[in-house]
Scaffold this motif. Structure first.
Motif, PDB file in Angstrom:
ATOM      1  N   SER A 118     -18.978 -81.203 -74.762  1.00  0.00           N
ATOM      2  CA  SER A 118     -18.700 -82.888 -74.778  1.00  0.00           C
ATOM      3  C   SER A 118     -16.686 -82.499 -74.389  1.00  0.00           C
ATOM      4  O   SER A 118     -17.108 -83.136 -73.393  1.00  0.00           O
ATOM      5  CB  SER A 118     -18.489 -83.538 -75.887  1.00  0.00           C
ATOM      6  OG  SER A 118     -18.737 -85.072 -75.364  1.00  0.00           O
ATOM      7  N   VAL A 119     -15.777 -82.252 -74.784  1.00  0.00           N
ATOM      8  CA  VAL A 119     -14.809 -82.004 -74.753  1.00  0.00           C
ATOM      9  C   VAL A 119     -14.436 -81.460 -73.779  1.00  0.00           C
ATOM     10  O   VAL A 119     -13.569 -81.998 -72.217  1.00  0.00           O
ATOM     11  CB  VAL A 119     -13.963 -81.160 -75.673  1.00  0.00           C
ATOM     12  CG1 VAL A 119     -12.689 -80.991 -75.473  1.00  0.00           C
ATOM     13  CG2 VAL A 119     -14.289 -82.550 -76.918  1.00  0.00           C
ATOM     14  N   VAL A 120     -15.581 -80.004 -73.159  1.00  0.00           N
ATOM     15  CA  VAL A 120     -14.656 -79.404 -71.896  1.00  0.00           C
ATOM     16  C   VAL A 120     -15.621 -79.877 -70.584  1.00  0.00           C
ATOM     17  O   VAL A 120     -15.205 -80.329 -69.828  1.00  0.00           O
ATOM     18  CB  VAL A 120     -15.505 -77.859 -72.516  1.00  0.00           C
ATOM     19  CG1 VAL A 120     -15.557 -77.150 -71.003  1.00  0.00           C
ATOM     20  CG2 VAL A 120     -14.705 -77.176 -73.212  1.00  0.00           C
ATOM     21  N   ARG A 121     -16.939 -80.865 -70.687  1.00  0.00           N
ATOM     22  CA  ARG A 121     -17.289 -81.325 -69.792  1.00  0.00           C
ATOM     23  C   ARG A 121     -16.162 -82.794 -69.677  1.00  0.00           C
ATOM     24  O   ARG A 121     -16.272 -82.511 -68.315  1.00  0.00           O
ATOM     25  CB  ARG A 121     -18.797 -82.268 -70.212  1.00  0.00           C
ATOM     26  CG  ARG A 121     -19.376 -82.667 -68.994  1.00  0.00           C
ATOM     27  CD  ARG A 121     -21.083 -83.394 -69.661  1.00  0.00           C
ATOM     28  NE  ARG A 121     -21.553 -82.057 -70.414  1.00  0.00           N
ATOM     29  CZ  ARG A 121     -22.307 -81.127 -68.863  1.00  0.00           C
ATOM     30  NH1 ARG A 121     -23.087 -81.314 -68.123  1.00  0.00           N
ATOM     31  NH2 ARG A 121     -23.432 -80.429 -70.277  1.00  0.00           N
ATOM     32  N   SER A 122     -15.856 -83.604 -70.474  1.00  0.00           N
ATOM     33  CA  SER A 122     -14.931 -84.009 -69.859  1.00  0.00           C
ATOM     34  C   SER A 122     -13.782 -84.099 -69.097  1.00  0.00           C
ATOM     35  O   SER A 122     -13.397 -84.406 -68.717  1.00  0.00           O
ATOM     36  CB  SER A 122     -14.463 -85.251 -71.305  1.00  0.00           C
ATOM     37  OG  SER A 122     -13.929 -84.085 -72.107  1.00  0.00           O
ATOM     38  N   VAL A 123     -13.660 -82.653 -69.723  1.00  0.00           N
ATOM     39  CA  VAL A 123     -12.166 -81.907 -68.540  1.00  0.00           C
ATOM     40  C   VAL A 123     -12.419 -82.087 -67.843  1.00  0.00           C
ATOM     41  O   VAL A 123     -11.687 -82.073 -66.736  1.00  0.00           O
ATOM     42  CB  VAL A 123     -11.252 -80.937 -69.934  1.00  0.00           C
ATOM     43  CG1 VAL A 123     -10.488 -80.703 -69.208  1.00  0.00           C
ATOM     44  CG2 VAL A 123     -10.904 -81.143 -71.058  1.00  0.00           C
ATOM     45  N   GLU A 146      -7.103 -85.723 -61.958  1.00  0.00           N
ATOM     46  CA  GLU A 146      -5.612 -85.763 -61.595  1.00  0.00           C
ATOM     47  C   GLU A 146      -5.419 -86.323 -60.572  1.00  0.00           C
ATOM     48  O   GLU A 146      -4.735 -85.535 -59.711  1.00  0.00           O
ATOM     49  CB  GLU A 146      -4.719 -85.460 -62.934  1.00  0.00           C
ATOM     50  CG  GLU A 146      -5.139 -85.092 -64.277  1.00  0.00           C
ATOM     51  CD  GLU A 146      -4.357 -83.678 -64.589  1.00  0.00           C
ATOM     52  OE1 GLU A 146      -4.025 -83.882 -65.974  1.00  0.00           O
ATOM     53  OE2 GLU A 146      -3.728 -83.526 -64.091  1.00  0.00           O
ATOM     54  N   ASP A 147      -4.982 -87.948 -59.857  1.00  0.00           N
ATOM     55  CA  ASP A 147      -4.184 -87.534 -59.398  1.00  0.00           C
ATOM     56  C   ASP A 147      -4.468 -87.251 -57.822  1.00  0.00           C
ATOM     57  O   ASP A 147      -3.784 -87.020 -56.907  1.00  0.00           O
ATOM     58  CB  ASP A 147      -2.740 -87.091 -59.725  1.00  0.00           C
ATOM     59  CG  ASP A 147      -2.029 -87.791 -60.509  1.00  0.00           C
ATOM     60  OD1 ASP A 147      -2.085 -89.175 -61.076  1.00  0.00           O
ATOM     61  OD2 ASP A 147      -1.066 -86.969 -61.208  1.00  0.00           O
ATOM     62  N   GLY A 148      -5.628 -86.905 -58.200  1.00  0.00           N
ATOM     63  CA  GLY A 148      -6.565 -87.103 -56.525  1.00  0.00           C
ATOM     64  C   GLY A 148      -5.879 -85.669 -56.958  1.00  0.00           C
ATOM     65  O   GLY A 148      -6.348 -85.235 -55.131  1.00  0.00           O
ATOM     66  N   GLU A 149      -5.708 -84.608 -57.236  1.00  0.00           N
ATOM     67  CA  GLU A 149      -5.239 -83.196 -56.813  1.00  0.00           C
ATOM     68  C   GLU A 149      -6.012 -81.993 -57.141  1.00  0.00           C
ATOM     69  O   GLU A 149      -5.652 -80.762 -57.845  1.00  0.00           O
ATOM     70  CB  GLU A 149      -4.527 -83.232 -57.687  1.00  0.00           C
ATOM     71  CG  GLU A 149      -3.243 -84.096 -56.338  1.00  0.00           C
ATOM     72  CD  GLU A 149      -1.171 -83.259 -56.791  1.00  0.00           C
ATOM     73  OE1 GLU A 149      -1.228 -82.131 -57.252  1.00  0.00           O
ATOM     74  OE2 GLU A 149      -0.691 -83.980 -56.023  1.00  0.00           O
ATOM     75  N   GLY A 150      -7.025 -82.627 -58.149  1.00  0.00           N
ATOM     76  CA  GLY A 150      -7.950 -81.568 -58.777  1.00  0.00           C
ATOM     77  C   GLY A 150      -8.499 -82.167 -60.072  1.00  0.00           C
ATOM     78  O   GLY A 150      -7.146 -82.430 -60.645  1.00  0.00           O
ATOM     79  N   GLY A 151      -9.455 -81.612 -61.072  1.00  0.00           N
ATOM     80  CA  GLY A 151      -8.942 -81.340 -62.603  1.00  0.00           C
ATOM     81  C   GLY A 151      -7.408 -81.010 -63.183  1.00  0.00           C
ATOM     82  O   GLY A 151      -6.856 -80.180 -62.359  1.00  0.00           O
ATOM     83  N   PRO A 152      -7.868 -81.296 -64.669  1.00  0.00           N
ATOM     84  CA  PRO A 152      -6.962 -80.122 -65.547  1.00  0.00           C
ATOM     85  C   PRO A 152      -7.138 -78.588 -65.399  1.00  0.00           C
ATOM     86  O   PRO A 152      -5.782 -78.199 -65.730  1.00  0.00           O
ATOM     87  CB  PRO A 152      -7.239 -80.370 -66.821  1.00  0.00           C
ATOM     88  CG  PRO A 152      -8.370 -81.837 -66.730  1.00  0.00           C
ATOM     89  CD  PRO A 152      -8.370 -81.569 -65.525  1.00  0.00           C
TER      90      PRO A 152
END
Length: 248
Positions: free
Chosen positions: A210-215, A220-226
């Motif tokens: 669940s945590v990994v999926r949400s990450v 972030e700021d339209g530049e891709g995820g974490p």
């Protein structure tokens, strides 16, 4: 919270589909006898796992040898408790206390689904191998529980903490082994091929997923995820170390 270490086997003494008594609450109730081991310190409202299903004690007799629990429609849908008959044996475990030795694994008593025994094979000199089949999700919206079952991981079957021996993904089956000591103290050896057994998969695996999926799904700021940002920072750091990227 439970540990999956069964304390004793009780006996079903009464099943009432529509229990109109105060303790029955106008619903499905089960009374379990031969339960003295788990009742010395019981209070109304306490939780006891019955075949791995966390249920609330609504009544117990003065001698503290039997107790009643109510079973909701959702619990009947999600577990094999509806298959029980008078005289059947069931695994019992009290909710763990702060002083309990943690011999099994973290068990919530929230059954995920029933699985079916497809084979029982002797493993000489004195062990038994049980093979279980987990059906696929009935819809695309449901989580595939099979992804949480891994070799040498743990599962809870009818309230018993057991280690997965191996997994066959193509057949959607997995196997566990029972040593002679366990065979004498849990209900699984009393069942036959075709019987349904309550399964609770590794809850830690669920939380991690669940945590990994949400990450991964967060942007972030339209530049891709974490993850994209982390990779970018690692690349920039390596380029700086090699002198290919100036920090000025």
């Amino acid at each position: 919270m439970f540990t999956g270490i069964v304390e004793t086997m009780g006996t079903i003494s009464s099943i009432v589909p529509m229990d109109e008594t105060e303790s029955g609450g106008g619903g499905f109730s089960i009374t379990v006898a031969d339960a003295a081991i788990v009742l010395p310190d019981v209070s109304l409202g306490d939780s006891i796992a019955v075949n791995g299903t966390c249920l609330t004690v609504t009544e117990f007799n003065q001698e503290r040898t039997q107790f009643k629990v109510g079973v909701s429609p959702e619990t009947l849908r999600k577990t094999s408790l509806g298959d029980l008959k008078n005289g059947d044996k069931v695994n019992l475990e009290r909710a763990m206390s702060a002083s309990t030795r943690f011999g099994g694994h973290m068990v919530q008593g929230h059954v995920d689904a029933p699985v079916t025994i497809t084979a029982i094979t002797p493993d000489p000199p004195n062990s038994l191998l049980f093979t279980f089949h987990l059906p696929p999700p009935s819809s695309s919206a449901e989580t595939d529980l099979f992804s949480y079952i891994i070799p040498k991981g743990y599962v809870c079957l009818d309230g018993t903490s057991l280690t997965v021996v191996d997994v066959d993904c193509s057949k959607r089956t997995f196997r566990v082994m029972l040593i002679a000591y366990t065979q004498e103290r849990v209900v699984l050896p009393l069942k036959s091929v075709g019987s349904r057994v309550n399964l609770e998969v590794d809850q830690v695996g669920k939380y991690v997923e669940s945590v990994v999926r949400s990450v991964l799904e967060r942007e972030e700021d339209g530049e891709g995820g974490p993850i994209v940002q982390l990779v970018k920072r690692l690349i920039d750091r390596r380029l700086e170390e090699t002198g290919l990227l100036s920090t000025r």
